[in-house]
Each structure stands twice: as structure tokens, then as C-alpha cells.
Design a protein around this motif. Structure first.
Motif, mmCIF file in Angstrom:
data_model
loop_
_atom_site.group_PDB
_atom_site.id
_atom_site.type_symbol
_atom_site.label_atom_id
_atom_site.label_comp_id
_atom_site.label_asym_id
_atom_site.label_seq_id
_atom_site.Cartn_x
_atom_site.Cartn_y
_atom_site.Cartn_z
ATOM 1 N N ASP A 1 0.845 -1.198 0.000
ATOM 2 C CA ASP A 1 0.000 0.000 0.000
ATOM 3 C C ASP A 1 0.881 1.249 0.000
ATOM 4 O O ASP A 1 2.007 1.227 0.485
ATOM 5 N N MET A 2 0.359 2.319 -0.535
ATOM 6 C CA MET A 2 1.118 3.565 -0.633
ATOM 7 C C MET A 2 0.730 4.508 0.515
ATOM 8 O O MET A 2 -0.336 4.348 1.110
ATOM 9 N N PRO A 3 1.562 5.495 0.794
ATOM 10 C CA PRO A 3 1.187 6.488 1.818
ATOM 11 C C PRO A 3 0.176 7.480 1.227
ATOM 12 O O PRO A 3 0.537 8.569 0.792
ATOM 13 N N TRP A 4 -1.074 7.102 1.226
ATOM 14 C CA TRP A 4 -2.115 7.924 0.590
ATOM 15 C C TRP A 4 -2.466 9.160 1.393
ATOM 16 O O TRP A 4 -3.021 10.116 0.855
ATOM 17 N N ALA A 5 -2.178 9.128 2.668
ATOM 18 C CA ALA A 5 -2.505 10.269 3.527
ATOM 19 C C ALA A 5 -1.482 10.317 4.664
ATOM 20 O O ALA A 5 -0.323 9.966 4.447
ATOM 21 N N ALA B 1 -3.044 -12.259 5.251
ATOM 22 C CA ALA B 1 -2.450 -11.173 4.476
ATOM 23 C C ALA B 1 -1.465 -10.375 5.321
ATOM 24 O O ALA B 1 -1.691 -10.157 6.515
ATOM 25 N N GLY B 2 -0.367 -9.959 4.680
ATOM 26 C CA GLY B 2 0.633 -9.112 5.332
ATOM 27 C C GLY B 2 0.648 -7.739 4.659
ATOM 28 O O GLY B 2 0.416 -7.634 3.460
ATOM 29 N N TYR B 3 0.922 -6.719 5.450
ATOM 30 C CA TYR B 3 0.839 -5.333 4.956
ATOM 31 C C TYR B 3 2.217 -4.709 4.851
ATOM 32 O O TYR B 3 3.048 -4.883 5.739
ATOM 33 N N GLN B 4 2.474 -4.007 3.769
ATOM 34 C CA GLN B 4 3.742 -3.284 3.640
ATOM 35 C C GLN B 4 3.512 -1.943 2.950
ATOM 36 O O GLN B 4 2.812 -1.867 1.942
ATOM 37 N N ILE B 5 4.136 -0.907 3.514
ATOM 38 C CA ILE B 5 4.056 0.422 2.892
ATOM 39 C C ILE B 5 5.160 0.539 1.846
ATOM 40 O O ILE B 5 6.309 0.178 2.106
ATOM 41 N N ILE B 6 4.815 1.044 0.686
ATOM 42 C CA ILE B 6 5.799 1.335 -0.358
ATOM 43 C C ILE B 6 5.795 2.847 -0.584
ATOM 44 O O ILE B 6 4.747 3.430 -0.850
ATOM 45 N N THR C 1 -2.185 -1.335 -3.897
ATOM 46 C CA THR C 1 -2.620 -0.053 -4.446
ATOM 47 C C THR C 1 -1.431 0.453 -5.266
ATOM 48 O O THR C 1 -0.439 -0.252 -5.409
ATOM 49 N N GLY C 2 -1.493 1.674 -5.772
ATOM 50 C CA GLY C 2 -0.355 2.188 -6.546
ATOM 51 C C GLY C 2 -0.777 3.342 -7.420
ATOM 52 O O GLY C 2 -1.806 3.973 -7.177
#
Lengths: 320, 438
Positions: free
Chosen positions: B49-53, B77-82, B105-106
Motif C-alpha cells: 500500500d502507498m502512503p495515501w494520507a 495477508a501481510g501489509y507493507q508500505i511502499i 494499491t499504486g
């Protein structure tokens, strides 16, 4: 004192000799290493060589593959030979970027060298709070480029920024330093000089520190003026450091992405787009991997040629 | 004394050249470096996921992800910020090395780019699941259509990044001029605002600021134009685009667009809004909070009409995509279906600076408490078009249009005002033709 006497005194001074002293002679003797020593050197160097090959060699080869193919970052695609290079070399954008890179590098290298030289000479003299002054002068080099580019943007970006306001109050109009293509190019170069002069200052200061002050005393006794001492002693004695710093600064300037990208993004209308910015945009904004990597290869080739030339100057500047 | 050290003299030319080449190659190599990736437990789905906010958004998204309790044989599911920085490179490198995510996302057009390279798993089964659980009927009108390709749904939309007109009420009051309703009144208002030192069309095209680019396309789209035909072919030189470009040049020549706008970063543009220099202009959602003025003076304007009566805005439908490289396609689909069902939580906590894609979320009190949001949903979303205009289907070429050099050069050329519309559009067209895949 005759001119001849002065010249011979300066010549002795440049060789690092006290007046009438004997020379140290040339140190250009190749040391003879035994086979055992060579083998030891080989094994000691091997880990570093392997690391260098892995870190630099493999990506360089892979980049070569990408430059000769028409694919993407995921799939290298089809082999196209030198088509990407041809495409790049026939592009007006490439030559515009090359021209800007040339000016950016010339101003960056010589501008920062001149400022650095002046300050290094100033710091040799006894000035109050010299240590503090030296630390302050290092700040542009030490501060992260993101911070300094933001500060410069704040100083010049809008008509109400500090520097345009000063111009306006002096009745000189309101220059748009980042919106006018010519002014933006100048601003980026000035910013580069500002960021880089501490590096040059330190290099030159280190070189000057190794110069024996008796050299200058000898020259003074021979009647050399301050200007003669500077041109005939100081400059030759720091020549090697100068050439090395020029090589490094040339590489820094040609490869400088953040200074330009953070301040102007390469604009307005490509006025400050250098080759490295163009390469980045071509690969990551236009998704043209092959041509983008081809630009990077051409940059590398140019840097090698320039560096060889400067390296030869270093060898010529050796004091026999 | 000798200034030359022995070590330096014994440094061979070959050795030096090797070192020089290596040093010179660093940026080149950096551009080709691999992206980072996280390993996941066997069978677990990697969600990037991206830093959307703000970071609070990512904390909430991570919590949603880690709260997922799969059924049957589906993996967790595992979560990672890109980070956004070089994100395309990060994804590309990871996908190439088979260490990429299963779901992510992206970038708005990223799914289409990777679909072009055969890396995307189609979302038709997820859409079927959404039909079964009722969420399909909850989509706002038109948000799903752009993702439908001949082969299937390339991705699933989850938020709408809108470009709408904002205005500062006090400046209009001070200038004694009404809010513009069409291009002619925008020009008149701009002239009146200029007299009080404000700009009637605030935009910016400096380092890292794409609002200028979006302003150009927004005005073309507003006039019923766009860069593509309905069939997705390039159509830069159409009359509506020429008309919009001429109008933008008129705004520049009248000083209604700030002459320094070409170099404005988002920070500079925010400062213009905050310092009451910007009176009207296109921007993203949440401008009051963004510029630090929540007094109610900065508000969303209604859409304005072009000279032919067209009224359109611009939208970037951000989406969640699935990749072929996954421990289990069924697990990817199950997780994405679950995640879509949890989206309301992000708006409930007021973490999003974008429109939701579900009607039910737009009706939540946490959303309707902001009058600007309500106005955007009511007036702007129904008339919003994408970068694909005049067409409707998104495709990989839009990524080149959105982030590429051609549009940026066009925008900056217009904002400097030293051109005419047809010359600028011709250069724009040529630039696009050289990079767009047929």
C-alpha cells in the motif's frame, strides 16, 4: 636582486628546497615486489574485487543489456543493437540537456574551486573566530540537499520571496528567478557552487596545510611578491589536489540529480534539464528504458574521457 | 620535501580508470537497482500500500489487513508500505524478481502498465463477489467502467482523486465580483481579482507539482475535448483543445495566472492559497486543511461551463490491483473482496483525502459533515472524466501522459506564455507520439 635569482629561488622553492639546500631527488622509483608479496596482495584484494564486481560489474552489464534492447524494467524485450543510442543522439532534447550539463559542470567546477580557493587562503591567515568561521562555511556541504533546496526555493520562488522583494525595493524590478528560463539556469548553477565550495575549500586547505611555510620564506628572501608566491608556489604546489578535486567535482556535477531536480525539476521548459535528469525522466516518466539507459551510458563515457584528460594533468604536475 | 606521495605515484592509470568508471556509473546503476520486498509466510498474501494520507491512514490500513481472517484454505495477508519515491521502479524490480505483492494499491494507471506486461490477474471474480454481497450496486455511477478491458477487469477502484475548482470567498467579496459560472465570467473575475493583487486561476508546474499538468487537461476536458478519441487514439489537435489552450494563454497574458506559476511547487501553491494570493483555481480535495485555513473562507466552487456549454471535471480513479505472482489467486481475490468491504473504516476515521467509490460511504455522517465533500460528490463526481477523455477506458498510455515529459513541457510552455496554442499543441502531440505505444 635579479630576475634570474628570483626565478631560481622560486624554482628551488617549488622543489621544496631551502635556499642552497640539496634536493630530495625524484621518488618515482617502482618498488620491486617479491612473488610472495604479490600473492599476499592478491588474496588481500580479492574480497574487495569480488564485491566491486558484484556491486558495479553486474548492474553495469545489465544496464548494457537494457541499453541495447527495447524492453522495460521487467522484460528486457528485443535486441535492437545501437538503435537506442542513435535515437538519443538524434534527439534535440539530448543535445539541449548536454549543453546545459556542460555549462552546469564548468560553472560548478570552476565556480566552486575559485570560491573554495579564496576561502582556503583566507582561512590560512589569522582571523578572529577562524574555527567557527570554518565550521559555518562547511554548512552548505553538510546540510541535506533537500533542506538547502527548500531554503533556496523559499528565498527566490515567488515574487514576494525575500530576494525578489529586495530587488523590487531597490527599483530593479521583480525577477522571477525560477520562472524565467535563463535566470533559472543561472540560479541552479549558483546553487551548485554554493553547495560545493566547502568541498573544494577543504581539499585546498588540506593541500595548503602540507606546504612547508619555509618555502614562502625562501621566496620572500629571493624578493618574490605575494602575487608571484601565489602563482609560482601556491598554485603549482596545490595543482595535484586541484586536478583531483576537478575530477571529482566534474563527476559530481555531471551526475548531480537532486540539486537540479529539487530546485527546478529541470524546468521551466527544460531550461535546467541536465543529462542525468533527462535519463531519469526518460526511464521513469516516459518509461523508455533503453533510451534512458543509453543516455546514462553516454554520460559515463564522457566522464571517463574527461577524467583521463585530467588524470594526465595530474601526472604532468608531479614535482620531479 | 615532495608533495607527491608514493602511493599516488604507484596508482596505475588502469586502476584509476576503473575507479573513475565505477564512480561515474553509480547513478546509472542506482537507476537499475532492485526494489525492496518483504518475504511473507508460506501462502500468505502480500498487500503493498502507498502512503495515501498521513501515517494514521497506513496504521489503519495495516490494522484492517492484519484483522483479515481467511476462510477455508485461503492465506492470511501481510501489509507493507511502499514509498511513492521511485515506486514504479520498486514494483517493477520486485515483479521481475518474483518477489512482488499479490495485491497492491499504486499509481492510477499502474495496473494497465503491468497488464501490458502480462503481470496482472484480472478482477472479474472479485467483481462477481461484490455483486453477491451487494457492494457492486453501491459503486458511484461510472467508477467501475474505466477498468473494464477486453480481457476483464484490470483492477478495482477504491477511491477517487478529484480535481475541482476552489475559491476564496473573501477575495471575491473584496474584488466585488461574482463567482464565475463560465469561461467568460472567469476571465472577467480574474481581471477584477488582479486589481486587488489576487490570481483568478491559481496553478503551479514547479518541481514535483503536477497540478499545472492537470489544469491543462482539465480545461480541455471541461470544454468537451481531451487528448484521446473515444477509441483511444491520440487526438491532441482537436478544436476543443485548441480553444482551451487559447483560453489558458489568454489567462496568462492577462496576468490572471501568476507569471511565476511555472516554477511553483505544491508548497509554493499552498502558500499562495494561504496568503490570500490565490482566489480561484483547480486543486485536489481537502484544500482548507492542506493550506492550513479551515476558517470556511476556502470553498469548492461549482463546475463552470465552457463556451459550448460543456461542464466536465477531472478524476483519477485510484485502484487496487492483483498480480499473477501470488501464492493463490483465490486467496488474493478473497482478501481483496474483504478489503473492499472494510474501506468505510478509513472514511469513518476521516483519514482519507479522496472521495470514496461507494455511495454508502458518501452518506456517512463523518463524510457529510464536510460541506465541500458533499458538493464534490453532488456536483463534480457525476460530470468527472478521466485522462482517457474523450474516451472512457483507461490504458497504459495514460501513465506516460500523466507523468511524462510531453505534458510537462506543454504545461510549462503555456504558463510562460511565449507561444501560440497550435504551436504548443503540435509540440505536445509530437512528444506524445514518440513515447506512446500504438
Amino acid at each position: 636582486m635579479t630576475s634570474t635569482t628570483t626565478q631560481s629561488g622560486l624554482a628551488r622553492a617549488r622543489r621544496g628546497l631551502a635556499p642552497g639546500g640539496s634536493g630530495g631527488g625524484s621518488l618515482n622509483r617502482k618498488s620491486k615486489l617479491s612473488g610472495q608479496t604479490k600473492r599476499t596482495f592478491f588474496w588481500l584484494l580479492l574480497p574487495s574485487v569480488i564485491l566491486l564486481v558484484l556491486i558495479h560489474g553486474y548492474p553495469l552489464v545489465y544496464a548494457g543489456v537494457q541499453a541495447t534492447h527495447d524492453g522495460s524494467l521487467i522484460d528486457t524485450g528485443n535486441f535492437v543493437g545501437v538503435d537506442n543510442f542513435g535515437h538519443v543522439l538524434t534527439s534535440p532534447a539530448f543535445w539541449k540537456a548536454a549543453q546545459f550539463t556542460l555549462w552546469f559542470t564548468i560553472v560548478g567546477v570552476f565556480g566552486s574551486w575559485l570560491v573554495g580557493l579564496g576561502l582556503a587562503l583566507l582561512l590560512r591567515t589569522k582571523i578572529p573566530a577562524g574555527g567557527t568561521f570554518k565550521v559555518l562555511l562547511l554548512l552548505p556541504w553538510v546540510v541535506p540537499i533537500v533542506v538547502s533546496s527548500t531554503a533556496w526555493n523559499w528565498l527566490v520562488a515567488t515574487p514576494d520571496s525575500l530576494i525578489p522583494s529586495i530587488f523590487r525595493n531597490l527599483g530593479l524590478g521583480t525577477p522571477l528567478f525560477l520562472a524565467d528560463p535563463h535566470l533559472a539556469a543561472v540560479m541552479v548553477m549558483v546553487f551548485k557552487v554554493w553547495v560545493s565550495f566547502p568541498f573544494m575549500m577543504m581539499m585546498i586547505s588540506a593541500a595548503l596545510a602540507s606546504v612547508d611555510t619555509t618555502v614562502y620564506e625562501a621566496a620572500s628572501m629571493d624578493g618574490a611578491s605575494k602575487w608571484q608566491q601565489f602563482t609560482q608556489i601556491t598554485l603549482p604546489l596545490i595543482a595535484r589536489s586541484t586536478y583531483i578535486s576537478w575530477i571529482l567535482m566534474t563527476i559530481f556535477c555531471v551526475n548531480d540529480f537532486p540539486t537540479i531536480y529539487l530546485l527546478t525539476g529541470g524546468g521551466p521548459v527544460d531550461a535546467t534539464t541536465s543529462l542525468v535528469v533527462l535519463a531519469y525522466r526518460t526511464v521513469f516518466q516516459d518509461f523508455q528504458t533503453g533510451p534512458g539507459v543509453a543516455i546514462a551510458f553516454l554520460m559515463t563515457l564522457t566522464l571517463v574521457v574527461v577524467s583521463v584528460f585530467l588524470y594526465r594533468q595530474i601526472r604532468k604536475s608531479s614535482v620531479e | 620535501m615532495n608533495v607527491q606521495s608514493e602511493a599516488s605515484r604507484n596508482f596505475s592509470r588502469r586502476g584509476f580508470l576503473g575507479l573513475t568508471a565505477a564512480a561515474a556509473a553509480v547513478p546509472l546503476l542506482a537507476a537499475c537497482g532492485g526494489g525492496s520486498s518483504s518475504s511473507s509466510a508460506g501462502g500468505a498474501i502480500k498487500f503493498w500500500d502507498m502512503p495515501w494520507a498521513t501515517p494514521a491512514y497506513n496504521d489503519a490500513a495495516k490494522k484492517i489487513t492484519e484483522s483479515y481472517a481467511p476462510t477455508g484454505s485461503n492465506g492470511k495477508a501481510g501489509y507493507q508500505i511502499i514509498q511513492w519515491n521511485n515506486f514504479y521502479q520498486t514494483f517493477s524490480s520486485a515483479i521481475a524478481s518474483k518477489t512482488g505483492p499479490a495485491v497492491s494499491t499504486g499509481g492510477g494507471f499502474q495496473a494497465f502498465q503491468f497488464d501490458q506486461q502480462g503481470q496482472i490477474a484480472y478482477a472479474d471474480k472479485v467483481i462477481d463477489s461484490l455483486k453477491k454481497n451487494g457492494q457492486f450496486d453501491d459503486f458511484l455511477p461510472g467508477v467501475l467502467d474505466p477498468f473494464k478491458s477486453d480481457k476483464g477487469y484490470v483492477a478495482v477502484p477504491w477511491q477517487l482523486d478529484m480535481r475541482v475548482f476552489w475559491y476564496r470567498k473573501s477575495l471575491f467579496d473584496q474584488a466585488g465580483v461574482a463567482l464565475p459560472t463560465d469561461w467568460a465570467s472567469l476571465l472577467d473575475a480574474g481581471k477584477a481579482l488582479k486589481k486587488i493583487g489576487a490570481f483568478g486561476f491559481a496553478t503551479g508546474s514547479g518541481a514535483g507539482n503536477n497540478i499545472g499538468n492537470h489544469s491543462m487537461i482539465m480545461m480541455m476536458v471541461n470544454n468537451g475535448g481531451g487528448v484521446f478519441t473515444k477509441d483511444g487514439q491520440l487526438d491532441v489537435m482537436n478544436d476543443r483543445n485548441v480553444e482551451a489552450t487559447e483560453y489558458l494563454l489568454e489567462l496568462v497574458s492577462n496576468g490572471i495566472i501568476d507569471p511565476a506559476a511555472v516554477s511553483y511547487t505544491t508548497d509554493n501553491l499552498n502558500a499562495q492559497w494561504k496568503d490570500k494570493k490565490a482566489a480561484f483555481g483547480p486543486y485536489v480535495l481537502g484544500v482548507p486543511a492542506r493550506v492550513g485555513d479551515t476558517s470556511g473562507d476556502i470553498m469548492v466552487a461549482s463546475p463552470i461551463a465552457g463556451p459550448h456549454g460543456d461542464k466536465h471535471g477531472l478524476v483519477f480513479p485510484n485502484n487496487i490491483m492483483m498480480y499473477k505472482n501470488t501464492p493463490s489467486q483465490e486467496s488474493s481475490e478473497a482478501f481483496l473482496t474483504y478489503y473492499m468491504g472494510q474501506l468505510k473504516e478509513l472514511w469513518r476515521q476521516k483519514l482519507m483525502n479522496a472521495l470514496p467509490v461507494f455511495k454508502s460511504i458518501t452518506e456517512m455522517p463523518e463524510f457529510t459533515s464536510d460541506a465541500n465533500n458533499v458538493k464534490i460528490v453532488k456536483e463534480w463526481q457525476p460530470i468527472a472524466k478521466t485522462f482517457a477523455a474523450q474516451g472512457t477506458s483507461l490504458n497504459a498510455n495514460l501513465a506516460v501522459l500523466d507523468g511524462g515529459q510531453a505534458l510537462n513541457q506543454f504545461t510549462q510552455t503555456i504558463l510562460t506564455g511565449k507561444t501560440d496554442a497550435k504551436t504548443a499543441l503540435t509540440a505536445f502531440k509530437t512528444g506524445l507520439e514518440s513515447v506512446i505505444k500504438k
